[in-house]
Design a protein around this motif. Sequence first.
Motif, PDB file in Angstrom:
ATOM      1  N   GLU A   1       0.491  -0.768  -0.131  1.00 25.94           N
ATOM      2  CA  GLU A   1      -0.111  -0.119   0.495  1.00 25.94           C
ATOM      3  C   GLU A   1       0.704   0.719   0.326  1.00 25.94           C
ATOM      4  OE1 GLU A   1      -2.708  -0.156   3.271  1.00 25.94           O
ATOM      5  OE2 GLU A   1      -3.588  -1.857   2.145  1.00 25.94           O
ATOM      6  N   ALA A   2       1.443   1.167   0.807  1.00 26.70           N
ATOM      7  CA  ALA A   2       2.576   2.555   0.943  1.00 26.70           C
ATOM      8  C   ALA A   2       3.307   2.805  -0.662  1.00 26.70           C
ATOM      9  CB  ALA A   2       3.785   2.081   2.381  1.00 26.70           C
TER      10      ALA A   2
ATOM     11  N   THR B   1     -12.345   2.299   1.097  1.00 22.79           N
ATOM     12  CA  THR B   1     -10.637   2.590   1.604  1.00 22.79           C
ATOM     13  C   THR B   1      -9.937   1.872   0.503  1.00 22.79           C
ATOM     14  OG1 THR B   1      -9.197   3.101   2.948  1.00 22.79           O
ATOM     15  CG2 THR B   1     -10.440   1.072   3.877  1.00 22.79           C
ATOM     16  N   SER B   2      -8.682   3.187   0.262  1.00 23.73           N
ATOM     17  CA  SER B   2      -7.392   2.104   0.116  1.00 23.73           C
ATOM     18  C   SER B   2      -6.941   1.790   0.760  1.00 23.73           C
ATOM     19  CB  SER B   2      -6.885   4.000  -1.170  1.00 23.73           C
ATOM     20  OG  SER B   2      -6.402   4.358  -0.332  1.00 23.73           O
ATOM     21  N   LEU B   3      -6.972   2.538   2.201  1.00 28.64           N
ATOM     22  CA  LEU B   3      -5.515   2.021   3.219  1.00 28.64           C
ATOM     23  C   LEU B   3      -6.213   1.366   3.822  1.00 28.64           C
ATOM     24  CD1 LEU B   3      -3.270   4.695   4.357  1.00 28.64           C
ATOM     25  CD2 LEU B   3      -3.167   3.569   2.161  1.00 28.64           C
ATOM     26  N   ARG B   4      -6.008  -0.533   3.608  1.00 30.89           N
ATOM     27  CA  ARG B   4      -6.681  -1.277   4.405  1.00 30.89           C
ATOM     28  C   ARG B   4      -5.580  -1.998   5.340  1.00 30.89           C
ATOM     29  NH1 ARG B   4      -7.142  -2.605  -0.750  1.00 30.89           N
ATOM     30  NH2 ARG B   4      -8.955  -2.258  -1.302  1.00 30.89           N
ATOM     31  N   VAL B   5      -5.005  -1.870   4.912  1.00 28.79           N
ATOM     32  CA  VAL B   5      -3.610  -1.920   6.800  1.00 28.79           C
ATOM     33  C   VAL B   5      -2.791  -0.679   6.995  1.00 28.79           C
ATOM     34  CG1 VAL B   5      -3.951  -4.627   6.628  1.00 28.79           C
ATOM     35  CG2 VAL B   5      -2.100  -3.036   5.376  1.00 28.79           C
TER      36      VAL B   5
ATOM     37  N   GLU C   1       9.981   5.939   3.970  1.00 30.94           N
ATOM     38  CA  GLU C   1      10.810   4.322   2.919  1.00 30.94           C
ATOM     39  C   GLU C   1      10.373   4.199   1.728  1.00 30.94           C
ATOM     40  OE1 GLU C   1      11.753   1.108   5.701  1.00 30.94           O
ATOM     41  OE2 GLU C   1      12.779   2.644   7.097  1.00 30.94           O
ATOM     42  N   ALA C   2       9.204   4.312   1.867  1.00 29.68           N
ATOM     43  CA  ALA C   2       8.403   3.793   0.683  1.00 29.68           C
ATOM     44  C   ALA C   2       8.934   4.701  -0.137  1.00 29.68           C
ATOM     45  CB  ALA C   2       6.968   3.358   0.927  1.00 29.68           C
TER      46      ALA C   2
END
Length: 760
Positions: free
Chosen positions: A234-235, A704-708, A720-721
Motif C-alpha cells: 500500500e505504501a 478505503t484505499s488503505l486497509r492495513v 522509506e517507501a
Amino acid sequence: MDLVPALQEPLKKVLGPATAKVMAEHLGLHTVGDLLHHYPRRYEERGQLTHLADLPMDEHVTVVAQVADARLHTFASSKAPRGKGQRLEVTITDGSGRLQLVFFGNGVHKPHKELLPGTRAMFAGKVSVFNRRLQLAHPAYELLRGDTEGEETVESWAGALIPLYPATAKLESWKLAKAIQTVLPSAQEAVDPLPDSLREGRGLVSLPEALLKIHRPHTKADIEDARARLKWDEAFVLQVALARRRHAETQLPAVPRKPGPNGLLTAFDDRLPFTLTDGQQRVSREIFDDLATDHPMHRLLQGEVGSGKTLVALRAMLAVVDSGGQAVMLAPTEVLAQQHHRSVVEMMGELASWGLWREAPPQRGGGGRREGGMLGGAEHATKVVLLTGSMGAAARRHALLDLATGEAGIVIGTHALIEDKVQFHDLGLVVVDEQHRFGVEQRDALRGKGKQPPHLLVMTATPIPRTVAMTVFGDLETSVLDQLPAGRSPIASHVVPAADKPHFLARAWERVREEVSNGHQAYVVCPRIGDEDDDPKKGAKKKAAQGEPPEGDAEKRPPLAVLDVAEQLAKGPLQGLKVEVLHGRMQPDDKDAVMRRFAAGETDVLVATTVIEVGVNVPNATAMVIMDADRFGVSQLHQLRGRVGRGSAPGLCLLVSEMPEASAARQRLNAVASTRDGFELSRIDLEQRREGDVLGQAQSGARTSLRVLAVIEDEEIIAEARQEAAAVVAADPELTGLPGLRTALEALLDDEREQYLEKG
C-alpha cells in the motif's frame, strides 16, 4: 490493462449474482481481486473471548462469546392480544462483560433450540441500547461446536485463529470468510507489484503467500508476515503514484516569475512595521526559489493559526505581479474572501489601489503593475480586486474587465473565479486557502486559466502530521511555519462541564461580561443555525429491529443553535450587551455588515457557526465560548480557538460540553484544553478518526484505499517507501520494466483517484 484474468473475474460468476450484488452495493467489492484484498479487521482465538465491555454504539459488530442463559417470555401486543407474543432473551458473556440478545415472534424458535447455556458462537448485529443495557436485536449467529462434526466449520475459519471481517447487516463476517475461502486459490496468480530487489532486500514474503497468510493464518507470526508485506504494497504503490505526479509536474512548462529589483515587493517590505520571523523568511525563500524555475511550483504551506501564512502568500503574489503576471487567491467562503481582501488592502496600504479613479482611467493593460494614476495609488501600486458570486452586475463587470486586461494584479475571490467567463491577462500564481474545502475540479479549473500552467501554492491552517503530508499531499513540496510572530498572546483553554457543574457555565458567561467590560469582545460558537431548514429532525426515535420503540433510549437532543442561543443570551446572562448573529445562510451583504461592525468594535458578542473558523481576524476579540464542543473535531476546535488572542491581550477559550467525564468526547476536549501544539492535536485527531481514505474516497462510500497501512503508526514505512518510489520512478518513469507494479497502480488508482492525485 493487463490484470491477471483470475483476479479480474467478476464475483457474480464465482459466488452467484445475489451474494455478488450485496458485496458490490455494501462493500464496494466487484472482482475476485477486490475480495482477496478485503482483509480481516481482527482475529479471534478459539480459546479466547472478545471484550463485550468495549462495544461501540450503533456499529455493526461480530463477537465470539458463550451463552450464559436464555429466557423465553410471553406478552400481549397488538399482533398477539391474548398474551401469545413471544420474546427470547439470551445473555452472552466473555468474562469481561455481558450482552443481551433479543429475538421476537416466529424468530425465537431456532435460537431457542440452539442457543443453550454453555454454547459458543459468533454473533453479528448492530449494537443498540434497551433499558439502559447494550443489546443486539435479532443478531445473525453461527455456532462454534467443539465436536468432530463441527470441527471442519471451525477449521474453515483458519484453524485456531478466526478472522473477523469488516461486514454489513446483509453479509455477516462468517459468510464473507466462506466466500474468501472459495476464491483463495486464485491468490496464487496474483502478480507481485514490488520489484524483486526491494522485496528480497527487506525480507518480505511474496504477495500470494501474504494473501494466504492474512486470510488463513495458523499462527500470529503468519499475520505479522502478511501485514508487514501488505503494508509495504500500500505504501509503495501509493508513493509511486505520487512520485509519478511529481515527475510529471517537472515536465510541464511554466513562466519563471522573479521579482524585479526595487519593485512592488521591495516597496511593500520597506513599509512593513515589523521584521519577518525567521520562519517567514525561510519559507519565502523556498517559495521564491520555486517561482524562479521554468516548471510550475506545487507547494503546500502549512502553518499554525496566526503564524503569518497570509503575509507569506501576499509576498509571493507581489513577486509575481513584479514580474508582470497576475496572482489570484481562492477562499472557501465569501466571508473569508472579503476578510482576505480587507487584510491585503490594509497590509499594502497605498500600494493597493482598488479602482477609485480621479478622472478617466489610465491606459489599460500591463500585467497588473504600476497603477500610479489611481486615487490613493503609489508609484508601484497595483489594483487589488475582489470577485464573489453576490457582487452587483456593474461591480462584477468592472472586476472581470480588470482581470482580462491585466489591470488587476491581485485578485481575491471565491469559486466565482472559476466560471468560464472569467479570463485572466496573464495568470502566474494561484494561492488556494484551506485547500480541503475545495473540490478537485475547482482547483484544476482555476489552474487551467493560465496560458501556461500557473504556479500553485496551497495553504492550510490545519497542522498535518508529516506522514499525512507524505501521503495525502505527497505530490506537493511542503513548507511549515511553526513559529508565531512576536506579540501574539497566549490562549488559556478550559473545559466547562455544563451537566456535571452548571455553576461553571454561569461563571463562563460572567467571564464573557468581564472581558467586554475591559473593552474586549467575544465569540460564542454553536454547531447549528437553528432555522427550520437546518433541522431535518435527524434520527427520529430509533425503532428496535423487532418494531418496538426502545424504552429509555431517549433521543439525544439536537445540537445547540445560533438563533436560539443568541436569543437566550441577550435576554439572560448577557442582557444589556450588544449581541449579533452570523451564519452561512445569511445574505452576503448582511454577513459582511455584521463582520464589519464586529471588527469595528460596535458588537460585544458574536454568536456564530463555524463560518468564523478560518481567516476571521479581530484582534480585540479575546474570549470564545464553544457550545456543544464535543460535536466538533479536534482540529476544528483548534482552528476556532485561533480566532482569539490575536492582539496584545491574552485569549480565553471555554469548551462547553454536557458529556460525562469518562466519555471519549470529554477526553478529546481535555486534550484540546491541555495543549496549544496543533501538530500534536492533529495526531490525536487522526488517531481518533482513523485514517479514512487518504485518496479522498471516503465520502463517496467506496472502500478505503488503505486497509492495513496506518499513516501515524507506520511513519517509517511510508518514509522509506517514498524514497524507494522516487528512485524507481527516476530510473523508469513509465514503469516499463515493472508490469506487476503498473497493474497494481491501475487497480488501486482508478480514474477518480488518479484525478484526485493529479489535482493535488
